[in-house]
Scaffold this motif. Structure first.
Motif, short mmCIF file in Angstrom:
data_model
loop_
_atom_site.label_atom_id
_atom_site.label_comp_id
_atom_site.label_asym_id
_atom_site.label_seq_id
_atom_site.Cartn_x
_atom_site.Cartn_y
_atom_site.Cartn_z
N PRO A 197 0.81 -1.23 0.00
CA PRO A 197 0.00 0.00 0.00
C PRO A 197 0.84 1.28 0.00
O PRO A 197 0.54 2.22 -0.74
CB PRO A 197 -0.83 -0.13 1.29
CG PRO A 197 -0.90 -1.59 1.55
CD PRO A 197 0.44 -2.11 1.14
N GLU A 198 1.91 1.33 0.80
CA GLU A 198 2.71 2.55 0.83
C GLU A 198 3.55 2.72 -0.42
O GLU A 198 3.83 3.83 -0.85
CB GLU A 198 3.58 2.64 2.10
CG GLU A 198 4.38 1.44 2.44
CD GLU A 198 3.73 0.63 3.56
OE1 GLU A 198 4.36 0.41 4.60
OE2 GLU A 198 2.58 0.20 3.36
N SER A 199 3.95 1.59 -1.02
CA SER A 199 4.69 1.68 -2.27
C SER A 199 3.87 2.40 -3.34
O SER A 199 4.41 3.20 -4.11
CB SER A 199 5.07 0.28 -2.76
OG SER A 199 5.61 0.33 -4.07
N ALA A 200 2.57 2.11 -3.38
CA ALA A 200 1.71 2.74 -4.38
C ALA A 200 1.67 4.25 -4.22
O ALA A 200 1.55 4.99 -5.20
CB ALA A 200 0.30 2.17 -4.28
N ALA A 264 7.93 -1.96 7.37
CA ALA A 264 8.19 -0.53 7.22
C ALA A 264 8.78 -0.27 5.84
O ALA A 264 9.35 -1.17 5.22
CB ALA A 264 9.16 -0.04 8.30
N MET A 265 8.63 0.93 5.37
CA MET A 265 9.28 1.35 4.12
C MET A 265 10.07 2.62 4.39
O MET A 265 9.56 3.56 5.02
CB MET A 265 8.25 1.63 3.03
CG MET A 265 8.87 2.10 1.71
SD MET A 265 9.52 0.77 0.72
CE MET A 265 8.06 0.36 -0.24
N LEU A 266 11.31 2.63 3.96
CA LEU A 266 12.13 3.83 3.98
C LEU A 266 12.10 4.46 2.59
O LEU A 266 12.29 3.76 1.60
CB LEU A 266 13.57 3.50 4.36
CG LEU A 266 13.83 3.12 5.81
CD1 LEU A 266 15.20 2.46 5.96
CD2 LEU A 266 13.73 4.35 6.71
N ALA A 267 11.87 5.76 2.54
CA ALA A 267 11.86 6.45 1.25
C ALA A 267 12.44 7.84 1.44
O ALA A 267 12.24 8.48 2.47
CB ALA A 267 10.44 6.55 0.70
N SER A 279 1.10 13.39 4.24
CA SER A 279 -0.33 13.62 4.35
C SER A 279 -1.12 12.60 3.52
O SER A 279 -2.14 12.06 3.98
CB SER A 279 -0.67 15.03 3.89
OG SER A 279 -2.07 15.26 3.92
N THR A 280 -0.65 12.30 2.31
CA THR A 280 -1.33 11.33 1.46
C THR A 280 -1.28 9.94 2.08
O THR A 280 -2.27 9.20 2.06
CB THR A 280 -0.69 11.30 0.07
OG1 THR A 280 -0.77 12.60 -0.52
CG2 THR A 280 -1.41 10.31 -0.84
N LEU A 281 -0.15 9.58 2.65
CA LEU A 281 -0.04 8.29 3.33
C LEU A 281 -1.04 8.21 4.49
O LEU A 281 -1.73 7.19 4.66
CB LEU A 281 1.38 8.08 3.84
CG LEU A 281 2.43 7.76 2.77
CD1 LEU A 281 3.83 7.95 3.33
CD2 LEU A 281 2.27 6.33 2.26
N HIS A 282 -1.14 9.27 5.26
CA HIS A 282 -2.10 9.30 6.37
C HIS A 282 -3.53 9.15 5.86
O HIS A 282 -4.35 8.44 6.47
CB HIS A 282 -1.94 10.58 7.17
CG HIS A 282 -0.69 10.64 7.98
ND1 HIS A 282 -0.22 11.80 8.57
CD2 HIS A 282 0.21 9.68 8.29
CE1 HIS A 282 0.90 11.54 9.22
NE2 HIS A 282 1.19 10.28 9.06
N GLU A 283 -3.84 9.79 4.75
CA GLU A 283 -5.19 9.68 4.17
C GLU A 283 -5.50 8.24 3.76
O GLU A 283 -6.67 7.83 3.77
CB GLU A 283 -5.31 10.60 2.96
CG GLU A 283 -5.34 12.09 3.32
CD GLU A 283 -5.23 12.98 2.10
OE1 GLU A 283 -5.21 12.43 0.97
OE2 GLU A 283 -5.17 14.22 2.25
N GLU A 284 -4.45 7.48 3.41
CA GLU A 284 -4.62 6.09 3.03
C GLU A 284 -4.58 5.16 4.25
O GLU A 284 -4.59 3.94 4.10
CB GLU A 284 -3.53 5.67 2.04
CG GLU A 284 -3.61 6.38 0.70
CD GLU A 284 -4.87 6.02 -0.06
OE1 GLU A 284 -5.28 4.85 0.01
OE2 GLU A 284 -5.45 6.92 -0.73
N GLY A 285 -4.51 5.75 5.44
CA GLY A 285 -4.49 4.96 6.66
C GLY A 285 -3.14 4.38 6.99
O GLY A 285 -3.04 3.40 7.76
#
Length: 325
Positions: A197-200, A264-267, A279-285
């Motif tokens: 999910p976070e990769s997307a 976890a993902m490091l970016a 913010s976008t990650l937070h919106e995706e939960g």
């Protein structure tokens, strides 16, 4: 168990890669999660990973870890090849491992396309080796971090380790005083191992991405810094650590930042885009935190991670491995 040094990798692995092929866009490299191969109109991301020590949910973890490496390069994991070694012809164990592989692959939308299964008497626990593949429109390397980038960490430290401790070491945790409810919650961390999910969200903006596995968040950052030729100063207080992780790691006397970190993902992202990305990650939960800033390394000796006054280079040993000895 520990990773090979960058010097050994360079001398014996990266310099011995067989015949050259123009379709290879990104091959073996220090800290890189997967290779990239040109195909008709697209790019195929390919990665392989073994897993042996986590006995209780080895199939679940195997699929998640293999697919995470593809996702960490911006790929969409679609196909999986699974090699299974068992200590003996134990149908109950085979049933359990393959059921886990099937369930997790279905959950993540991945097709198991082949593999190999056999017994190996020298083993005392199952050993899996999984190769995952999937397409991408934008391959994101580990080696792309630029000075001034913000370092984003999703979820937190020690997610995989917490789940493994709660299952493989439940008796030890209870003996150390960790209450049953905390251990039960920690075991549910298996549900958070995938980073698809976070990769997307991250793959469109990231200059570099990396999946922290052995050695945890600290080793993931060391590999990212080393691959990119940069320096990262880390304040460990900025790294999220859940109450369950604190309890389990504390009871087993291991550092949450130096234990199995899948989940976890490091970016790294341009600093002026970091707030929007988080913010976008937070919106995706998806929980996400800016934990550091990438800095230039004027000299080779400056490359690496500085944490708690220690300059880390090469690799960070995972403190979980000693628990199985």
């Amino acid at each position: 168990m520990s990773k090979l040094s960058p010097d050994a990798l360079e001398r014996f692995i990266f310099s011995r890669t067989g015949a050259a092929n123009a379709d290879l866009l990104a091959g073996p490299g220090y800290g890189e999660d997967a290779a990239a191969v040109a195909t008709d109109g697209s790019t195929m991301v390919v990665s392989t990973d073994p897993i042996s020590l986590a006995a209780d949910r080895i199939g679940t973890l195997g699929v998640a870890i293999a697919s995470n490496d593809v996702a960490a390069c911006g790929g969409i994991p679609e196909w999986l090849v699974a090699t299974i070694f068992l200590p003996s012809e134990d149908e109950h164990l085979l049933d359990e491992v393959t059921r886990q592989l099937d369930d997790e692959a279905r959950r993540l939308g991945i097709t198991i396309v082949g593999g190999h299964t056999e017994t190996l008497a020298a083993l005392d626990r199952p050993l899996l080796s999984l190769t995952c593949m999937g397409p991408t429109d934008r391959y994101v390397p580990t080696a792309g971090a630029e000075p001034g980038d913000a370092v984003v960490l999703t979820k937190g430290a020690g997610i995989e380790a917490t789940a493994v401790l709660a299952t493989d070491f439940r008796d030890e945790l209870e003996a150390a005083g960790v209450d049953g409810a905390t251990i039960d919650r920690a075991a549910t961390f298996f549900d958070d191992i995938s980073v698809l999910p976070e990769s997307a969200v991250l793959s469109g903006a990231a200059t570099a991405m990396h999946d922290p596995t052995e050695g945890g968040v600290l080793n993931g950052l060391v590999e990212l810094a080393g691959a990119s030729g940069v320096r990262i100063d880390l304040d460990r207080e900025r790294v999220p650590v859940s109450a369950e992780t604190e309890a389990c790691c504390g009871a087993m006397d291991v550092d949450p930042l130096r234990v199995l970190g899948s989940g976890a993902m490091l970016a790294t992202v341009p600093d002026d885009e970091a707030e929007e990305v988080v913010s976008t990650l937070h919106e995706e939960g998806i929980d996400a935190t800016v934990v550091a800033t990438v800095e230039a390394a004027p000299d080779a000796e400056d490359v690496g991670v500085v944490c708690d006054g220690e300059h880390l280079v090469g690799s960070v040993d995972d403190e979980m491995y000693a628990l199985w000895e």
